[in-house]
Design a protein around this motif. Structure first.
Motif, PDB file in Angstrom:
ATOM      1  N   HIS A  46       0.841  -1.198   0.000  1.00  0.00           N
ATOM      2  CA  HIS A  46       0.000   0.000   0.000  1.00  0.00           C
ATOM      3  C   HIS A  46       0.882   1.256   0.000  1.00  0.00           C
ATOM      4  O   HIS A  46       2.066   1.192  -0.292  1.00  0.00           O
ATOM      5  N   MET A  47       0.255   2.395   0.293  1.00  0.00           N
ATOM      6  CA  MET A  47       0.941   3.668   0.121  1.00  0.00           C
ATOM      7  C   MET A  47       2.299   3.743   0.820  1.00  0.00           C
ATOM      8  O   MET A  47       3.282   4.139   0.220  1.00  0.00           O
ATOM      9  N   LEU A  93       2.016   0.794  -6.734  1.00  0.00           N
ATOM     10  CA  LEU A  93       0.668   0.598  -6.185  1.00  0.00           C
ATOM     11  C   LEU A  93      -0.210  -0.134  -7.187  1.00  0.00           C
ATOM     12  O   LEU A  93      -1.052  -0.950  -6.827  1.00  0.00           O
ATOM     13  N   MET A  94      -0.005   0.191  -8.476  1.00  0.00           N
ATOM     14  CA  MET A  94      -0.855  -0.383  -9.507  1.00  0.00           C
ATOM     15  C   MET A  94      -0.565  -1.865  -9.765  1.00  0.00           C
ATOM     16  O   MET A  94      -1.273  -2.506 -10.518  1.00  0.00           O
ATOM     17  N   SER A 111       6.135   5.252  -7.164  1.00  0.00           N
ATOM     18  CA  SER A 111       5.245   4.648  -6.174  1.00  0.00           C
ATOM     19  C   SER A 111       3.868   4.366  -6.791  1.00  0.00           C
ATOM     20  O   SER A 111       3.196   3.407  -6.425  1.00  0.00           O
ATOM     21  N   LEU A 112       3.470   5.204  -7.763  1.00  0.00           N
ATOM     22  CA  LEU A 112       2.190   4.973  -8.429  1.00  0.00           C
ATOM     23  C   LEU A 112       2.220   3.637  -9.185  1.00  0.00           C
ATOM     24  O   LEU A 112       1.315   2.807  -9.051  1.00  0.00           O
ATOM     25  N   ASP A 113       3.297   3.442  -9.950  1.00  0.00           N
ATOM     26  CA  ASP A 113       3.460   2.196 -10.689  1.00  0.00           C
ATOM     27  C   ASP A 113       3.407   0.991  -9.735  1.00  0.00           C
ATOM     28  O   ASP A 113       2.763  -0.016 -10.014  1.00  0.00           O
ATOM     29  N   ILE A 153      -1.053  -3.843  -7.521  1.00  0.00           N
ATOM     30  CA  ILE A 153      -2.075  -4.412  -6.633  1.00  0.00           C
ATOM     31  C   ILE A 153      -1.531  -5.703  -6.002  1.00  0.00           C
ATOM     32  O   ILE A 153      -2.071  -6.802  -6.206  1.00  0.00           O
TER      33      ILE A 153
END
Lengths: 96, 586
Positions: free
Chosen positions: A20-21, A56-57, A52-54, A59
C-alpha cells in the motif's frame, strides 16, 4: 567500457495491508537514489521501481510474490542494493 | 438527544459546537484548451505538483513536530506528486486529448480509483481510494488557486468536525486547539485518519454510518472517543456527566497531579501495598516506567526484535535488548520478559513455515509457533537466562492454552539450562516462570496451571476477544468486545481464586483493562495486588488505588459479579469511580 550487471530476486509481500501507500513510498524513495534501473514484477505486470504509483498499480496483496530486478554497471553494488529493496517489501509494516 | 455508535479510534471526551464540513468536490469549468495553450497547461501541472509536494512535506514536518514521531502518510503523497510516471501519464492526456491541466489530472486520478473499485472483493482499498481523492483535491486546489478551507472556529468556541470522511491532509490540518474532536460517517479503525487522530490526540469516532443529515452546524455534540459514541443535542444530565468525565480525562490538568504521584507509593487507604508495573515495547521505554513511578516492568514485549527484518534475531541481539532494560531499571526492580507473541504471518523468517492461515487468531502464533520452531525459541530463552544475571528477570509465556504447552516450555528451559551449564556461560538457572492467561481454556484450567508456574499474568485484550469471540476492530461486532462483560469478570475471578488457593500465587493484569481507572476497584476487589499498564497510565492508577480501601474494592467486585450485562457493570463501575475518586473529576 563497463559491463552491465543485473540481479533478480523474488520476495513475498509481508505487510498485512499489501503493497500500500507507505511501503510503496519507502520503496520508491529508496529506489530513486540508486543509480540502477529497478523493475518490480507481479505475475506478468511490471512496474518502474522508482514510481510509487506504478508500484501501487501492481495491486500486490499480502503474500503476493514479487520479482525485483535491478540493472547497473559493474562498479555498482548490485547485491547490496537488491537486498535493501527486498527488505522493504518483506517488512511486515508499522501500521498493521 | 440522539446517540450514535461508531468505532472508537482515539480516546478522550470532546464537547462543542458541530461544524459540518462541506463534502462537495471541486467544480472544474474548463475541460479542453486550444492546442497552442497545451505547453502552458503542462507548465501549470508541473507547478501545481511541485507546490502540492512542498506543502505535503511541510505539513508532514509540522505534524511530526506536534506528535514527536513520523507518520509518513503525507510524505507518501509528496513522493506521489513527484512521481515521474504520474506526471507523464497526465501530460499525455493533455497532449492527446487537449484537456486542461485540471481536467486531465482529475480524469487520470478517477481512472486510477476506478481500477481499485473494479477489483474482485476480498481486499479493502478504502484507504488507498481516500489517498487518491486527497491527491486530486490538493492538486486541483493548487491549479485553481483555492486555499484549503480551514475549518473556521465559531467565535473562538471549540468545534467538533463532522464529516462524511476526512482525508489524511484534512485530518493533519486539524488544530487540536480549536478542533476538539471529530466524527465521520465512514472510515475504519486502521484508516490513516484514525491513526492520525490518535497521534494528534484528538478524540475521534469513525464509521458511524449516515448521520450528517440529522445534524447541523452549531448543534451541541459530544464525541466520546473512548466508547465510540457521538451524542447529538445531549440533554442537561448527559452534558453534565460528560463535562465531569472530560475533566477527569483532560491530560493538561492532570499532568501536574501526575508529577505529585510519582514519588508516593501505590498503597490503599487501609495500607495494602499494590505493585504497579509498566508495559513496554522497546528498551528505550524503560525510563518512562521509572519517570512515572512504576515498580518495574510487568510486560516487556519482544516482538520488535523479530519484525522488519529478513533474518531471526541472534542470541546476542536478544541479550543486548534485555540488558538495556535491566541497566535502566537496576538489579532489584522486576522485569517480566514475554517470549515472542505474534503470528507467523508477521515476520519473514517464519512465514515460510506455513501457507496463509484462514484464521490467524486461532492459528499458529505465540507460544504455539515457538514450540514448533524450537531453535527460534531456545535462542530467546538462552538470552533471557543469560541476561537474568544482571537483574530481577522473570519469563512469561503468552497464549498458553493447555498445561501440556506449559510443561513443554519448562522442559525446554531445562534443556537450555543444561546447554548453558555445559558451555560454561554465565547465567541464572532459576528465574520465576509465569504464564499469560488470555485464552478462556487457560482461565478455566487455572487451578491446574497454577501448579506449574510462579505467577499468572492476565492478558485482558486477548481474553476479552477470545471469550466473546469478537474482534474489536471489526465494526460489526466491536460492540460485543467489552472488558466489563460478566463472562470476562467470571473468568478473571476464577483465575484469582485458583491463585489464592495455591499459596497466594502472584496474579498480574496487563492489557488495557488495568490501565483504566474505572476497573481498579473491581480488580483489587477480585484479589489482584499487581497491575501492569502503559507507563502513561501509572499515575492515574496509583491515584485510584490510593483512594480505596480493600473493603470498598471487595464490595464493588461482589456487586459487579452479580450483574447480568456489560452495560450494567460499566454504569455501576463509573458510578463507583466517581464516588471513590471525586478528586479526579473536579
Amino acid at each position: 567500457m563497463s559491463a552491465k550487471s543485473s540481479l533478480r530476486q523474488s520476495v513475498v509481500v509481508a505487510n498485512p495491508n499489501g503493497l500500500h501507500m507507505r511501503p510503496a513510498t519507502r520503496f520508491a524513495q529508496h529506489a530513486r537514489v540508486l543509480p540502477h534501473r529497478v523493475t518490480v514484477c507481479h505475475g506478468d505486470k511490471c512496474a518502474d521501481g522508482k514510481s510509487s504509483l506504478d508500484l501501487l498499480m501492481l495491486i500486490a496483496m499480502p503474500g503476493a510474490e514479487l520479482w525485483i530486478e535491478i540493472e547497473g554497471d559493474d562498479s555498482s553494488d548490485t547485491a547490496a542494493a537488491i537486498r535493501a529493496l527486498c527488505d522493504i517489501l518483506a517488512a511486515p509494516g508499522d501500521d498493521a | 438527544m440522539d446517540i450514535r455508535r461508531g468505532i472508537a479510534v482515539s480516546p478522550g471526551i470532546a464537547i462543542g459546537s458541530a461544524l459540518v464540513l462541506d463534502t462537495e468536490g471541486v467544480v472544474i469549468s474548463r475541460r479542453t484548451v486550444p492546442v497552442e495553450q497545451l505547453p502552458t497547461e503542462k507548465v501549470r501541472l508541473s507547478g501545481a505538483l511541485a507546490r502540492a509536494a512542498t506543502e505535503a512535506r511541510s505539513r508532514e514536518r509540522i505534524l511530526t513536530e506536534q506528535i514527536g514521531r513520523d507518520v509518513g502518510i503525507l510524505t507518501g503523497h509528496a513522493v506521489m506528486y513527484e512521481d515521474a510516471t504520474l506526471r507523464r501519464d497526465v501530460e499525455k492526456l493533455i497532449d492527446d486529448q487537449h484537456y486542461s491541466a485540471e481536467f486531465a489530472f482529475s480524469r487520470h486520478i478517477r481512472a486510477i480509483i476506478r481500477r481499485f473499485d473494479d477489483l474482485p472483493p476480498g481486499h479493502d482499498f478504502t484507504r488507498l481510494r481516500a489517498d487518491f481523492f486527497d491527491l486530486e483535491r490538493q492538486v486541483l486546489n493548487q491549479l485553481l488557486g483555492i486555499t484549503p478551507s480551514e475549518p473556521a472556529p465559531l467565535a473562538g468556541e471549540p468545534v467538533i468536525i463532522l464529516a462524511a470522511d476526512l482525508t489524511p491532509s484534512e485530518t493533519a490540518q486539524l488544530d487540536p486547539r480549536t478542533v476538539h474532536g471529530f466524527a465521520t460517517e465512514s472510515g475504519g479503525p486502521t484508516s490513516h485518519t484514525a491513526i492520525m487522530a490518535g497521534a494528534l490526540e484528538i478524540p475521534a469516532v469513525v464509521g458511524i454510518g449516515r448521520f450528517l443529515h440529522d445534524v447541523s452546524s452549531g448543534d451541541t455534540v459530544i464525541v466520546d472517543g473512548g466508547s465510540g459514541l457521538l451524542i447529538v443535542d445531549p440533554d442537561e444530565a448527559t452534558l453534565e456527566r460528560y463535562r465531569r468525565l472530560r475533566l477527569t480525562a483532560s491530560s493538561h490538568s492532570v499532568a501536574h497531579a501526575d508529577d505529585a504521584m510519582r514519588d508516593v507509593p501505590p498503597v490503599t487507604r487501609d495500607g495494602v501495598r499494590i505493585s504497579l508495573l509498566g508495559n513496554i515495547e522497546f528498551p528505550s521505554e524503560a525510563v518512562n516506567c521509572l519517570e512515572r513511578g512504576a515498580d518495574g516492568v510487568g510486560l516487556y514485549r519482544t516482538e520488535f526484535l523479530y519484525v522488519n527484518r529478513t533474518t531471526d534475531p541472534t542470541e546476542q541481539e536478544h541479550y543486548e535488548a534485555y540488558r538495556a532494560v535491566l541497566n535502566a531499571l537496576g538489579p532489584t526492580r522486576p522485569v517480566v520478559i514475554r517470549t515472542l507473541d505474534i503470528g507467523a504471518d508477521k515476520f519473514s523468517s517464519a512465514s515460510a513455515m506455513l501457507s496463509a492461515e484462514k484464521n490467524p487468531f486461532l492459528g499458529l502464533r505465540s507460544v504455539r509457533l515457538c514450540l514448533k520452531n524450537l531453535k527460534l525459541f531456545k535462542t530467546q530463552i538462552r538470552a533471557v537466562l543469560r541476561a537474568a544475571v544482571h537483574g530481577e528477570v522473570r519469563i512469561m509465556f503468552p497464549m498458553v492454552t493447555t498445561v501440556m504447552e506449559l510443561r513443554q516450555c519448562k522442559s525446554l528451559m531445562a534443556e537450555v539450562v543444561e546447554d548453558l551449564e555445559e558451555a560454561g556461560i554465565p547465567f541464572k538457572p532459576r528465574i520465576p516462570v509465569g504464564t499469560m492467561i488470555e485464552v478462556p481454556a487457560a482461565a478455566l484450567m487455572a487451578d491446574v496451571l497454577a501448579k506449574e508456574v510462579d505467577f499468572f499474568s492476565i492478558g485482558t485484550n486477548d481474553l476479552v476477544q477470545y471469550t466473546l469471540a469478537a474482534d474489536r476492530n471489526n465494526e460489526n461486532v466491536a460492540g460485543l468486545y467489552n472488558p466489563a462483560d460478566p463472562a470476562v469478570l467470571k473468568l478473571i475471578k476464577m483465575v484469582c481464586d485458583a491463585a489464592k488457593a495455591r499459596d497466594n500465587l502472584t496474579v498480574n493484569v496487563c492489557g488495557e483493562m488495568s490501565g483504566e481507572a474505572m476497573f481498579i476497584p473491581l480488580l483489587l476487589g477480585l484479589g489482584l495486588r499487581q497491575m501492569s499498564a502503559t507507563p502513561r497510565k501509572i499515575p492515574e492508577i496509583k491515584r485510584a488505588v490510593r483512594n480505596l480501601t480493600i473493603a470498598d474494592a471487595e464490595r464493588v467486585a461482589d456487586t459487579a459479579l452479580k450483574m447480568e450485562t456489560a452495560r450494567e457493570v460499566t454504569t455501576y463501575l463509573r458510578e463507583q469511580q466517581r464516588r471513590y475518586s471525586p478528586d479526579a473529576a473536579d
